[in-house]
Design an enzyme around this catalytic site. Sequence first.
Site, PDB file in Angstrom:
ATOM      1  N   TRP A 111      54.237 138.137  -2.736  1.00 56.97           N
ATOM      2  CA  TRP A 111      55.047 137.120  -3.421  1.00 56.97           C
ATOM      3  C   TRP A 111      54.890 137.336  -4.926  1.00 56.97           C
ATOM      4  O   TRP A 111      53.746 137.418  -5.412  1.00 56.97           O
ATOM      5  CB  TRP A 111      54.512 135.746  -3.006  1.00 56.97           C
ATOM      6  CG  TRP A 111      55.274 134.569  -3.499  1.00 56.97           C
ATOM      7  CD1 TRP A 111      56.629 134.389  -3.463  1.00 56.97           C
ATOM      8  CD2 TRP A 111      54.712 133.382  -4.084  1.00 56.97           C
ATOM      9  NE1 TRP A 111      56.945 133.154  -3.979  1.00 56.97           N
ATOM     10  CE2 TRP A 111      55.789 132.521  -4.385  1.00 56.97           C
ATOM     11  CE3 TRP A 111      53.425 132.960  -4.385  1.00 56.97           C
ATOM     12  CZ2 TRP A 111      55.619 131.270  -4.958  1.00 56.97           C
ATOM     13  CZ3 TRP A 111      53.246 131.727  -4.960  1.00 56.97           C
ATOM     14  CH2 TRP A 111      54.333 130.887  -5.233  1.00 56.97           C
TER      15      TRP A 111
ATOM     16  N   ASP B  73      46.154 133.039   2.151  1.00 54.35           N
ATOM     17  CA  ASP B  73      47.294 132.195   1.780  1.00 54.35           C
ATOM     18  C   ASP B  73      48.034 131.813   3.069  1.00 54.35           C
ATOM     19  O   ASP B  73      48.542 132.685   3.782  1.00 54.35           O
ATOM     20  CB  ASP B  73      48.213 132.961   0.812  1.00 54.35           C
ATOM     21  CG  ASP B  73      49.255 132.038   0.184  1.00 54.35           C
ATOM     22  OD1 ASP B  73      49.241 130.827   0.467  1.00 54.35           O
ATOM     23  OD2 ASP B  73      50.087 132.538  -0.598  1.00 54.35           O
TER      24      ASP B  73
ATOM     25  N   LYS C 115      56.903 123.842   3.687  1.00 61.15           N
ATOM     26  CA  LYS C 115      57.852 124.316   4.699  1.00 61.15           C
ATOM     27  C   LYS C 115      57.704 123.535   6.002  1.00 61.15           C
ATOM     28  O   LYS C 115      58.684 123.037   6.539  1.00 61.15           O
ATOM     29  CB  LYS C 115      57.660 125.811   4.985  1.00 61.15           C
ATOM     30  CG  LYS C 115      57.224 126.654   3.808  1.00 61.15           C
ATOM     31  CD  LYS C 115      58.264 126.824   2.754  1.00 61.15           C
ATOM     32  CE  LYS C 115      57.889 127.790   1.716  1.00 61.15           C
ATOM     33  NZ  LYS C 115      57.965 127.897   0.422  1.00 61.15           N
TER      34      LYS C 115
END
Length: 398
Positions: free
Chosen positions: A131, A211, A246
């Site tokens: 990312w 993560d 999310k």
Amino acid sequence: MHFDAIGRVPGDPILGLMELYAQDPNPNKFDLGVGVYKDDQGLTPIPHSVKLAEQRLVEQQTTKTYIGGHGNAAFGTLISELVLGAGSPLLSERRAGATQTPGGTGALRLSADFIAHSLPGRGVWLSNPTWPIHETIFAKAGLKVSHYPYVGSDNRLDVAAMLATLSTVPTGDVVLLHACCHNPTGFDLSQDDWRQVLKIVRERELLPLIDFAYQGFGDGLEQDAWAVRLFATELPEVLITSSCSKNFGLYSDRVGALIVCATNAEKLTDVRSQLAFTARNLWSTPPDHGAAVVATILGDAGLKKQWAEEVEAMRARIAQLRSGLVEALAPHGLSEQFAHIAAQRGMFSYTGLSASQVQRLREKHSVYMVNSGRANVAGIDATRLTLLAQAIADVSNT
Ligand code: LMR
């Protein structure tokens, strides 16, 4: 003047796409940029369980006073259980604890500052690719950022290269690993691969920072936690960043946590004191609303069941979109070239499309994805798969 020497930085590679997409008047546009889940109407729905919890909060909440450096205590306990497993010995032995952060990004930022100040000299290793904000968060904290290979030039997971590089990482350095639904590629490690990574991390005495932004979007809420729980059980010290953006659809409320696993309760308290001090200097105390929503849901058996079903419905729909897109590409003779889309996990797919193909998709077909070729599969409208496949075929065959 004071600001005369200040230039512009380019727009954010991911958030910038949201603006470009909003400005595009084409009614047939596709938003496959930023990682948000959308339904076939193009809306990012608020889960019913979240709405119910919010109603309950409106009726029952009596104060909005500060919630303290580590945030909402009930949230901290419940998110730790969700991530580590309710029966985890780490929790009964008080060796793990959560600090609430503004989103998963806040947890990463807090980790970066913690490493920079409390573990001086440690480098941070990121997957290549990762990312883009991972790169800048750790660099801005003054940390040396290095990379281990993850996906090869053939757009396939290269575990052998990953393991070979990890075997050379200096003792004590931090290795950032994606728990599931790797962002940006969608390629995840197998359980066997994870065990090999664990072996190297243990042998070289590395500190894993895992993560965990997409719990429930890969194979399921419990299944996606497998690697996190393996590392937390097998290793004395682990850092985990968790996001509720999310899986709870709480993107704008900014809810996340940095979960620390330490060797004992005393050491955990030391580390947590540093985190509270660092957080105080970053954002003082975290925002409560989203965390209170999560705590309300996870603390109520009925709401939790409803929420888990809603996460499962999103997960199943993303999996269907993946196979649906590959099927829609079949009449163009492209199902084999893009077969990996169906095998990848989570919101994102490294499609293998080049930057110039991505640009043509945007300019000619109003299909918005990140220049790296990353598409947010969860943003696809299932009723327009044929149209999307035609656009991809158009740029793939030229
Ligand atoms: C993404 O990668 O699109 C998401 O994680 C959202 C973000 O903040 O970039």
